[in-house]
Motif scaffolding. Structure first.
Motif, mmCIF file in Angstrom:
data_model
loop_
_atom_site.group_PDB
_atom_site.id
_atom_site.type_symbol
_atom_site.label_atom_id
_atom_site.label_comp_id
_atom_site.label_asym_id
_atom_site.label_seq_id
_atom_site.Cartn_x
_atom_site.Cartn_y
_atom_site.Cartn_z
ATOM 1 N N LEU A 1 0.718 -0.898 0.241
ATOM 2 C CA LEU A 1 0.289 -0.183 0.225
ATOM 3 C C LEU A 1 1.242 1.190 -0.121
ATOM 4 C CD1 LEU A 1 -2.472 -1.290 2.543
ATOM 5 C CD2 LEU A 1 -3.075 -1.080 0.154
ATOM 6 N N TRP B 1 0.043 4.914 0.754
ATOM 7 C CA TRP B 1 -0.236 6.709 1.153
ATOM 8 C C TRP B 1 -0.057 7.612 0.452
ATOM 9 C CZ3 TRP B 1 0.531 11.482 3.102
ATOM 10 C CH2 TRP B 1 -0.079 12.449 3.661
ATOM 11 N N TYR C 1 -2.961 17.286 2.346
ATOM 12 C CA TYR C 1 -1.847 17.281 2.244
ATOM 13 C C TYR C 1 -1.172 16.300 1.867
ATOM 14 C CZ TYR C 1 2.934 16.093 4.939
ATOM 15 O OH TYR C 1 4.428 16.172 5.617
ATOM 16 N N ASN D 1 1.611 13.114 -0.176
ATOM 17 C CA ASN D 1 3.242 11.998 -0.528
ATOM 18 C C ASN D 1 3.964 13.157 -0.406
ATOM 19 O OD1 ASN D 1 5.006 10.325 -0.355
ATOM 20 N ND2 ASN D 1 3.813 8.638 -0.248
ATOM 21 N N PRO D 2 5.047 13.009 0.085
ATOM 22 C CA PRO D 2 6.161 13.825 -1.164
ATOM 23 C C PRO D 2 6.852 12.867 -2.300
ATOM 24 C CG PRO D 2 6.304 14.025 1.622
ATOM 25 C CD PRO D 2 5.532 12.898 1.163
ATOM 26 N N VAL E 1 -1.009 11.875 19.265
ATOM 27 C CA VAL E 1 -1.881 11.920 18.293
ATOM 28 C C VAL E 1 -2.185 10.742 18.184
ATOM 29 C CG1 VAL E 1 -1.937 12.209 16.132
ATOM 30 C CG2 VAL E 1 -0.924 14.064 17.481
ATOM 31 N N ILE E 2 -3.449 9.899 17.775
ATOM 32 C CA ILE E 2 -3.469 8.670 17.234
ATOM 33 C C ILE E 2 -4.200 8.698 15.962
ATOM 34 C CG2 ILE E 2 -4.628 6.461 17.958
ATOM 35 C CD1 ILE E 2 -4.236 6.678 20.670
ATOM 36 N N ARG E 3 -4.059 7.818 14.922
ATOM 37 C CA ARG E 3 -4.915 7.611 13.913
ATOM 38 C C ARG E 3 -4.666 6.606 12.720
ATOM 39 N NH1 ARG E 3 -1.224 12.904 11.984
ATOM 40 N NH2 ARG E 3 -2.196 13.268 9.587
ATOM 41 N N TRP E 4 -5.813 6.289 12.722
ATOM 42 C CA TRP E 4 -5.890 5.163 11.194
ATOM 43 C C TRP E 4 -6.461 5.556 10.662
ATOM 44 C CZ3 TRP E 4 -8.041 5.906 16.676
ATOM 45 C CH2 TRP E 4 -8.865 6.369 16.993
ATOM 46 N N THR F 1 1.955 5.632 16.670
ATOM 47 C CA THR F 1 1.538 4.271 17.218
ATOM 48 C C THR F 1 1.251 3.631 15.938
ATOM 49 O OG1 THR F 1 -1.179 4.822 16.936
ATOM 50 C CG2 THR F 1 0.477 5.117 19.496
ATOM 51 N N ASN G 1 -0.198 0.541 13.791
ATOM 52 C CA ASN G 1 -2.055 0.320 12.802
ATOM 53 C C ASN G 1 -1.798 -1.292 12.466
ATOM 54 O OD1 ASN G 1 -2.837 1.885 13.675
ATOM 55 N ND2 ASN G 1 -2.950 3.762 12.360
ATOM 56 N N TYR H 1 -5.515 -0.913 15.538
ATOM 57 C CA TYR H 1 -5.327 0.596 15.650
ATOM 58 C C TYR H 1 -3.991 0.937 17.317
ATOM 59 C CZ TYR H 1 -9.419 1.322 18.876
ATOM 60 O OH TYR H 1 -9.809 2.096 20.015
ATOM 61 N N SER H 2 -3.884 1.845 17.422
ATOM 62 C CA SER H 2 -3.610 2.629 18.090
ATOM 63 C C SER H 2 -2.372 1.222 18.949
ATOM 64 C CB SER H 2 -4.300 2.848 19.143
ATOM 65 O OG SER H 2 -3.243 3.918 20.356
ATOM 66 N N TYR I 1 -1.274 -5.834 6.522
ATOM 67 C CA TYR I 1 -0.577 -4.642 6.537
ATOM 68 C C TYR I 1 0.309 -3.913 8.177
ATOM 69 C CZ TYR I 1 -0.282 -5.164 1.659
ATOM 70 O OH TYR I 1 -0.235 -6.072 -0.007
ATOM 71 N N TRP J 1 2.207 6.673 11.141
ATOM 72 C CA TRP J 1 2.763 7.783 10.683
ATOM 73 C C TRP J 1 4.312 8.052 10.961
ATOM 74 C CZ3 TRP J 1 0.156 11.366 7.775
ATOM 75 C CH2 TRP J 1 0.986 12.766 7.857
ATOM 76 N N LEU K 1 10.541 13.849 6.705
ATOM 77 C CA LEU K 1 9.537 15.227 5.649
ATOM 78 C C LEU K 1 7.987 15.647 5.525
ATOM 79 C CD1 LEU K 1 10.570 11.920 2.421
ATOM 80 C CD2 LEU K 1 12.047 13.887 3.222
ATOM 81 N N ASN K 2 8.385 16.038 6.653
ATOM 82 C CA ASN K 2 7.235 17.227 7.386
ATOM 83 C C ASN K 2 6.164 16.117 7.758
ATOM 84 O OD1 ASN K 2 8.238 19.013 7.300
ATOM 85 N ND2 ASN K 2 8.000 19.704 4.767
ATOM 86 N N GLY K 3 6.083 15.092 7.395
ATOM 87 C CA GLY K 3 5.647 13.352 7.698
ATOM 88 C C GLY K 3 5.010 13.107 6.658
ATOM 89 N N HIS K 4 4.364 11.858 6.988
ATOM 90 C CA HIS K 4 3.766 10.789 5.756
ATOM 91 C C HIS K 4 3.542 9.365 6.624
ATOM 92 C CE1 HIS K 4 8.095 9.753 5.371
ATOM 93 N NE2 HIS K 4 7.655 8.883 4.511
ATOM 94 N N TRP K 5 1.717 8.861 5.719
ATOM 95 C CA TRP K 5 1.726 7.718 6.565
ATOM 96 C C TRP K 5 2.832 6.405 5.825
ATOM 97 C CZ3 TRP K 5 -0.911 6.060 10.129
ATOM 98 C CH2 TRP K 5 -1.860 6.192 10.454
ATOM 99 N N PHE L 1 3.673 1.943 4.945
ATOM 100 C CA PHE L 1 3.185 0.869 5.494
ATOM 101 C C PHE L 1 4.124 -0.533 5.189
ATOM 102 C CE2 PHE L 1 -1.496 1.873 5.585
ATOM 103 C CZ PHE L 1 -1.631 2.867 4.673
ATOM 104 N N GLY L 2 3.734 -1.473 5.608
ATOM 105 C CA GLY L 2 5.104 -2.417 5.857
ATOM 106 C C GLY L 2 4.472 -3.630 4.368
#
Lengths: 125, 111
Positions: free
Chosen positions: A47, A49, A60, A62-63, A108-111, B33, B35, B50-51, B88, B92, B96-100, B102-103
């Motif tokens: 996956l 994002w 916002y 993905n860079p 912060v917790i997010r999903w 955290t 997920n 989650y978390s 998966y 977060w 790079l200012n943050g991004h998601w 994944f495995g």
């Protein structure tokens, strides 16, 4: 129960712009505490994002895709959309829309939950 | 190459307990955290944990998650045939200012 449904062309020509829409039902896209995301999955792969939008229009990305991505929202239709420009065969993937829940509990917790069923977009001439 | 590292495959027999690992770094698992998502064949991913260790309503308590430092694990006890799926991990990443991130996913086979 909130449900998401992707829609858009399944075939896009190289160098053109991929356009998809996600329709949200069972809840308002203007609800606070949620970001509305696009995620893709290359065939047989993991996956990735793409980015998110808040109902206010804040985005916002993905860079790694930022230069080609635009996400927009239409609160009157309860929809948000993805545009990916200058596509190549490497952009062939199943595209999912998903709701991202964000909350603060000792940090912060997010999903992502729920996800749409996904739509396959093939880039080919 | 995925940012989070998972074994590509895992297997077990019905009733067994299996674990799937997810390794990251200080900017992702070490700071945020984790997920877990379950993707049954031909379907969209579904939130499983989650978390780090919280189960959404409707997820059986056979599924559990844990995190320590820059690694996380998903455990499935009392393995059932319907657990055969791709799993998966995600977190977060503050770089790079943050991004998601994944495995790469782990394909679980129930023998």
């Amino acid at each position: 129960q909130v449900q998401l449904q992707e829609s858009g062309p399944g075939l896009v020509k190289p160098s053109q712009t991929l356009s998809l829409t996600c329709t949200v039902s069972g809840g308002s896209i203007s609800s606070g505490g949620y970001y509305w995301s696009w995620i893709r999955q290359h065939p047989g792969k993991g996956l990735e994002w793409i980015g998110y939008i808040y109902y206010s229009g804040s985005t916002y990305y993905n860079p790694s895709l930022k230069s080609r991505v635009t996400i927009s929202v239409d609160t009157s239709k309860n929809q948000f959309s993805l545009k990916l420009s200058s596509v190549t065969a490497a952009d062939t993937a199943v595209y999912y829309c998903a709701r991202e829940r964000i909350t603060m509990v000792r940090g912060v917790i997010r999903w992502f939950d729920p996800w749409g069923q996904g739509t396959l977009v093939t880039v080919s001439s | 190459q995925s940012v989070l590292t998972q074994p590509p495959s895992a297997s077990g027999t019905p009733g067994q307990r299996v674990t799937i690992s997810c390794s990251g770094s200080s900017s992702n698992i070490g700071s945020n955290t984790v997920n877990w998502y379950q993707q049954l064949p031909g379907t969209a991913p579904k939130l499983l944990i989650y978390s780090n260790n919280q189960r959404p309503s409707g997820v059986p308590d056979r599924f559990s998650g844990s995190k320590s430092g820059t690694s996380a694990s998903l455990a499935i006890s009392g393995l059932q045939s319907e657990d055969e799926a791709d799993y998966y991990c995600a977190a977060w990443d503050d770089s790079l200012n943050g991004h998601w991130v994944f495995g790469g996913g782990t394909k679980l086979t129930v023998l």
